[in-house]
Design a protein around this motif. Structure first.
Motif, short mmCIF file in Angstrom:
data_model
loop_
_atom_site.label_atom_id
_atom_site.label_comp_id
_atom_site.label_asym_id
_atom_site.label_seq_id
_atom_site.Cartn_x
_atom_site.Cartn_y
_atom_site.Cartn_z
N ASP A 178 38.68 -14.71 40.44
CA ASP A 178 37.56 -13.92 39.93
C ASP A 178 37.94 -13.24 38.61
O ASP A 178 39.05 -12.73 38.45
CB ASP A 178 37.15 -12.86 40.96
N ASN A 179 37.01 -13.22 37.68
CA ASN A 179 37.25 -12.62 36.36
C ASN A 179 36.64 -11.22 36.21
O ASN A 179 36.87 -10.55 35.21
CB ASN A 179 36.68 -13.53 35.25
N ASN A 180 35.83 -10.79 37.17
CA ASN A 180 35.21 -9.48 37.09
C ASN A 180 36.22 -8.38 37.44
O ASN A 180 37.03 -8.55 38.33
CB ASN A 180 34.01 -9.38 38.04
N ASN A 181 36.14 -7.27 36.76
CA ASN A 181 37.07 -6.17 37.00
C ASN A 181 36.51 -5.19 38.04
O ASN A 181 36.62 -3.98 37.90
CB ASN A 181 37.36 -5.43 35.70
N THR A 182 35.87 -5.73 39.07
CA THR A 182 35.29 -4.92 40.13
C THR A 182 35.23 -5.71 41.42
O THR A 182 35.13 -6.94 41.39
CB THR A 182 33.88 -4.44 39.75
N GLU A 222 43.38 -11.97 31.92
CA GLU A 222 43.27 -10.53 32.15
C GLU A 222 43.69 -10.18 33.57
O GLU A 222 43.35 -10.87 34.53
CB GLU A 222 41.83 -10.07 31.91
N TRP A 223 44.41 -9.07 33.69
CA TRP A 223 44.81 -8.56 35.01
C TRP A 223 43.67 -7.69 35.54
O TRP A 223 43.70 -6.47 35.47
CB TRP A 223 46.10 -7.76 34.91
N THR A 224 42.63 -8.31 36.10
CA THR A 224 41.53 -7.58 36.71
C THR A 224 41.96 -7.03 38.07
O THR A 224 42.95 -7.49 38.65
CB THR A 224 40.31 -8.49 36.89
N LEU A 225 41.21 -6.07 38.59
CA LEU A 225 41.53 -5.49 39.90
C LEU A 225 41.53 -6.53 41.02
O LEU A 225 42.46 -6.57 41.83
CB LEU A 225 40.55 -4.34 40.21
N PRO A 226 40.49 -7.40 41.11
CA PRO A 226 40.53 -8.44 42.14
C PRO A 226 41.73 -9.38 41.98
O PRO A 226 42.32 -9.84 42.96
CB PRO A 226 39.21 -9.20 41.94
N ARG A 227 42.10 -9.66 40.72
CA ARG A 227 43.23 -10.57 40.47
C ARG A 227 44.56 -9.93 40.90
O ARG A 227 45.42 -10.59 41.48
CB ARG A 227 43.27 -10.95 39.00
#
Length: 297
Positions: A132-136, A264-269
């Protein structure tokens, strides 16, 4: 040697992406295995090892191993990099312990350990979060392109698991670690090159420094140094400790991917990566505890 192997393996994925930008994935795999296989045979001779003839009687086993563990497995890895950041592909491959253990249990008619099943579920959930790429966490979205890459990772794990099972038979052959690795690479290269030739496509080659450096880095440092080193770790430490390699290397690959590919180091990632690494550690710790109680009893 362990630290250098981790660094080479973790940083190698960025070079895979460079390769597939120049030539098709299967041709890149063919060049890499041909160069590394021949290079290892020359190194074996230079090292003074007693040269063992090609084990013709075991050719079916060697062919099956070369096709699954080297050719198809690596081709799927290269294809996955076409669709996903290379670090995520590397992290996906860290799950190899799980399908390998499941296949081993099925083939040898042994009960499946609950730890493997739990870790497998956690790993798959973690990998999906990492896509996932979303930061939420409120809206998890995975595109069709990312699902295609995820499918290639699953195929890669399947072929590698079959190859790992076949490698048990090949350990009985009178070959050194270097020679055994070289024959496996060359067998994979032969069938890879044969399929590519029969497809009627041209054998492309480029003299650009970027193409040559990435090819020789993968051929000598990854297929040569890392593959041989891992086999030596298996002999010296056993499967349990050696498999820490697969848990730690993706951490380096993820950071290299963030640095050079813009991942990007998103939260889900971050959450998904933590789940995948934790599941691998659960398996290794459970195996170590089980072996300890066996020794005590």
């Amino acid at each position: 040697m362990f630290v250098f192997s981790l660094l080479f393996a973790g940083s190698s994925w960025i070079f895979v992406r460079i390769q597939v930008q120049y030539v098709p994935a299967d041709l890149a795999v063919f060049y890499r295995f041909l160069i590394s296989g021949l290079g290892l045979l020359l190194f074996s001779k230079f090292k003074g090892e007693k040269f063992q003839k090609f084990p013709v009687a075991n050719l079916p086993w060697l062919a099956a191993f070369g096709i699954t563990f080297y050719y198809l497995n690596t081709w799927c890895c290269y294809k996955a990099v076409d669709y996903l950041p290379s670090g995520i592909v590397a992290m996906g491959l860290s799950l190899l312990m799980i399908p390998s253990s499941l296949l081993d249990s099925f083939w040898n008619k042994k009960p499946v350990q609950k730890t493997i099943l739990v870790s497998g579920c956690l790993s798959l959930i973690g990998l999906l979060f990492a896509l996932d790429n979303n930061n939420t966490f409120s809206k998890i979205e995975i595109s069709t392109r990312e699902m295609v890459g995820f499918s290639f990772i699953l195929m890669c794990l399947s072929f590698a698991s079959v190859g790992s099972l076949l490698s048990v038979h090949l350990k009985k052959l009178p070959l050194t670690v270097i020679q055994g690795t070289a024959y496996g690479l060359l067998t994979g290269a032969f069938f890879n090159g044969l399929v590519y030739f029969l497809s009627g496509r041209s054998f492309l080659w480029f003299w650009e420094p970027e193409f040559l450096i990435s090819l020789f880095y993968l051929s000598f440092f990854l297929s040569g140094f890392v593959f041989v080193s891992y086999n030596l770790f298996l002999q010296a430490w056993g499967v349990g400790k050696a498999n820490y390699f697969f848990v730690l290397a993706p951490v380096i690959a993820m950071n290299v991917s963030a640095l050079f590919e813009g991942m990007e180091w998103t939260l889900p990632r971050i959450f998904g990566t933590t789940l995948v690494i934790s599941s691998g550690l659960i398996i290794l710790k459970a195996t170590a505890i089980k072996q300890f109680f066996k020794r005590v009893s």
